[in-house]
Design a protein around this motif. Structure first.
Motif, PDB file in Angstrom:
ATOM      1  N   VAL A  32      41.156  41.891  63.462  1.00  0.00           N
ATOM      2  CA  VAL A  32      40.197  41.706  62.371  1.00  0.00           C
ATOM      3  C   VAL A  32      39.066  42.735  62.459  1.00  0.00           C
ATOM      4  CG1 VAL A  32      38.618  40.077  61.276  1.00  0.00           C
ATOM      5  CG2 VAL A  32      40.754  39.268  62.259  1.00  0.00           C
ATOM      6  N   THR A  33      38.621  43.051  63.663  1.00  0.00           N
ATOM      7  CA  THR A  33      37.561  44.053  63.816  1.00  0.00           C
ATOM      8  C   THR A  33      38.014  45.413  63.291  1.00  0.00           C
ATOM      9  OG1 THR A  33      36.684  42.900  65.765  1.00  0.00           O
ATOM     10  CG2 THR A  33      36.051  45.204  65.481  1.00  0.00           C
ATOM     11  N   LYS A  83      40.209  45.890  60.959  1.00  0.00           N
ATOM     12  CA  LYS A  83      40.238  45.808  59.498  1.00  0.00           C
ATOM     13  C   LYS A  83      38.829  45.903  58.914  1.00  0.00           C
ATOM     14  CE  LYS A  83      42.675  43.251  56.865  1.00  0.00           C
ATOM     15  NZ  LYS A  83      43.366  42.122  56.173  1.00  0.00           N
ATOM     16  N   GLN A  84      37.914  45.130  59.504  1.00  0.00           N
ATOM     17  CA  GLN A  84      36.559  45.059  58.970  1.00  0.00           C
ATOM     18  C   GLN A  84      35.837  46.413  59.046  1.00  0.00           C
ATOM     19  OE1 GLN A  84      34.412  41.780  60.623  1.00  0.00           O
ATOM     20  NE2 GLN A  84      32.569  42.122  59.419  1.00  0.00           N
ATOM     21  N   SER A  85      36.102  47.148  60.118  1.00  0.00           N
ATOM     22  CA  SER A  85      35.462  48.460  60.294  1.00  0.00           C
ATOM     23  C   SER A  85      36.268  49.608  59.683  1.00  0.00           C
ATOM     24  CB  SER A  85      35.241  48.725  61.786  1.00  0.00           C
ATOM     25  OG  SER A  85      36.485  48.776  62.465  1.00  0.00           O
ATOM     26  N   ARG A  86      37.416  49.282  59.096  1.00  0.00           N
ATOM     27  CA  ARG A  86      38.304  50.271  58.472  1.00  0.00           C
ATOM     28  C   ARG A  86      38.938  51.231  59.480  1.00  0.00           C
ATOM     29  NH1 ARG A  86      38.980  49.752  52.701  1.00  0.00           N
ATOM     30  NH2 ARG A  86      37.201  48.580  51.932  1.00  0.00           N
ATOM     31  N   SER A 134      39.799  39.564  56.545  1.00  0.00           N
ATOM     32  CA  SER A 134      39.098  40.840  56.721  1.00  0.00           C
ATOM     33  C   SER A 134      37.773  40.694  57.444  1.00  0.00           C
ATOM     34  CB  SER A 134      38.846  41.493  55.351  1.00  0.00           C
ATOM     35  OG  SER A 134      40.048  41.680  54.644  1.00  0.00           O
ATOM     36  N   ARG A 135      37.392  39.461  57.789  1.00  0.00           N
ATOM     37  CA  ARG A 135      36.124  39.245  58.487  1.00  0.00           C
ATOM     38  C   ARG A 135      36.364  38.370  59.718  1.00  0.00           C
ATOM     39  NH1 ARG A 135      31.652  36.757  54.938  1.00  0.00           N
ATOM     40  NH2 ARG A 135      33.229  35.104  54.841  1.00  0.00           N
ATOM     41  N   MET A 164      41.946  44.334  51.885  1.00  0.00           N
ATOM     42  CA  MET A 164      40.573  43.928  52.159  1.00  0.00           C
ATOM     43  C   MET A 164      40.143  42.851  51.163  1.00  0.00           C
ATOM     44  SD  MET A 164      40.032  45.827  54.718  1.00  0.00           S
ATOM     45  CE  MET A 164      40.773  47.276  55.474  1.00  0.00           C
ATOM     46  N   ASP A 208      36.135  34.588  59.439  1.00  0.00           N
ATOM     47  CA  ASP A 208      37.205  33.830  58.777  1.00  0.00           C
ATOM     48  C   ASP A 208      38.413  33.563  59.675  1.00  0.00           C
ATOM     49  OD1 ASP A 208      35.670  33.908  56.453  1.00  0.00           O
ATOM     50  OD2 ASP A 208      36.600  35.770  55.759  1.00  0.00           O
ATOM     51  N   THR A 209      38.350  34.006  60.921  1.00  0.00           N
ATOM     52  CA  THR A 209      39.535  33.879  61.778  1.00  0.00           C
ATOM     53  C   THR A 209      39.795  32.441  62.221  1.00  0.00           C
ATOM     54  OG1 THR A 209      38.174  34.410  63.714  1.00  0.00           O
ATOM     55  CG2 THR A 209      39.369  36.232  62.662  1.00  0.00           C
TER      56      THR A 209
END
Length: 377
Positions: free
Chosen positions: A182-183, A185-188, A271-272, A361, A275-276
């Protein structure tokens, strides 16, 4: 004078690594980042020290002077235990009365007439009564009325340990896989990673790297347990758990891969990091179920038999049955085949979900949507 110009050699674009090479690169990245993490090193050290401390404490408690042991004695052989310390002697008329007292739980053992050369024998229900045997002038014949592979306390402790080690190791490593996914994804960062390696290689590398770490941690736990048992002189316990421990490591290695794939695929749906919690609940429950089952049903042969063949519970259920001598020689082999087949199927589904969700995302991606998006691929 004419000159002939030669075209400059074309520059060769760097060749993308193969799927296997890319998987190993990602796995190496996962391993190095973890072993450099203070939290991972500290948690592993604390876990190993806790296991060693538990073994030492159990040895110390086991060596304490016991209270008086209730023992029934047939009148004709009462002289064999006269004045023996640590015994609460209760006279009975004959062997039948002595056996009834043992079976009813009124006494822990009984001393009855026996064959030559001692002339006495000891009756016990499921374990040789050490206090009674040591109290006699010579070691008598011991007859177990209902022999068991392990005492009640030891039985519960070992089954509890198998369940606890599996649950803590899988949840710890699985949560780390999910958090990293997730990290990224969140940071791209995942977009940069996927420009260099395929999504399947990224998923496989995460699973492989963390599996190596989890298996290494489990092997370290087994080594510390063996060392602790040898140093504290509990060789009899080591004899009981030696082979079941080997099977536990084998089942753990495959069972971890199955659950790690679920953790990674579940994390790719959001994506955050916030939310996991929701998406990881099914994976966490699948990891916790074996622990609760062996804690509450460690004396239920039917539940343990079912557990040993269900893929999510087999890594705990089958080693426990082997420890209790309740499994035939072929059963762990069949359970292992079932577990491998289930793991391959879960990996295939997890890879499909991961590929189709990791770059999306925004809001949470539904599992059904991730599996159904075939028109765009």
């Amino acid at each position: 004078m004419s000159t002939t110009s030669h075209p400059a050699p074309a520059a060769h674009a760097p060749q993308a690594p193969s799927l296997g090479r890319a998987t190993l690169l990602v796995a190496e990245r996962e391993i190095t980042s973890q072993v450099r993490s203070k939290s991972f090193l500290i948690s592993t050290a604390v876990l190993l020290l806790a296991i060693l401390a538990g073994i030492v404490i159990s040895a110390v408690v086991g060596q304490r002077e016991p209270g008086e042991t209730p023992v029934a004695v047939v009148s004709s052989v009462a002289g064999s235990v006269d004045g023996a310390p640590g015994l609460d002697v209760r006279d009975v008329a004959d062997r039948a009365a002595a056996e009834e007292a043992v079976r009813s739980g009124e006494v822990d053992a009984a001393v009855v007439p026996g064959g030559e050369p001692l002339g006495v024998a000891v009756l016990a229900l499921d374990d040789a009564p050490e206090a009674v045997v040591q109290a006699l002038t010579a070691a008598p014949e011991v007859e177990l009325l209902d022999p068991a592979p392990a005492e009640g306390g030891l039985r519960y402790l070992i089954t509890f340990a198998f369940g606890l080690v599996f649950m803590t190791s899988v949840i710890g490593a699985g949560s780390m896989i999910a958090q990293n996914t997730v990290t990224e994804k969140q940071s791209r960062i995942v977009e940069i990673l996927l420009s260099a390696v395929p999504a399947r290689a990224l998923l496989a590398g995460k699973i492989l790297g963390n599996s190596v770490l989890a298996l290494g941690q489990t092997a370290a736990i087994a080594a510390v347990a063996v060392l602790g048992l040898v140093v504290t002189g509990q060789d009899d316990v080591l004899t009981l758990i030696g082979m079941p421990m080997v099977w536990f490591v084998v089942f753990f290695a495959i069972g971890f891969v199955l659950l790690a794939a679920i953790f990674a695929a579940s994390a790719s749906l959001v994506s955050r990091v916030e939310d996991t919690g929701t998406v990881l609940q099914p994976a966490i429950w699948l990891t916790m179920v074996p622990y609760f089952l062996v804690v509450f049903f460690n004396d239920n042969e039917l539940v343990l038999r079912i557990m040993s063949f269900v893929p999510f519970t087999a890594p705990v259920g089958m080693p426990v049955r082997l420890f209790l001598n309740e499994a035939a020689w072929w059963e762990p082999l069949v359970a292992l085949v079932v577990l491998v087949a289930a793991t391959l199927a879960v990996i295939a589904v997890a890879a499909r979900i991961y590929e189709r969700s990791v770059l999306r995302m925004g809001g949470r991606v539904a599992v059904r949507e991730a599996l159904a998006r075939s028109a765009d691929d």
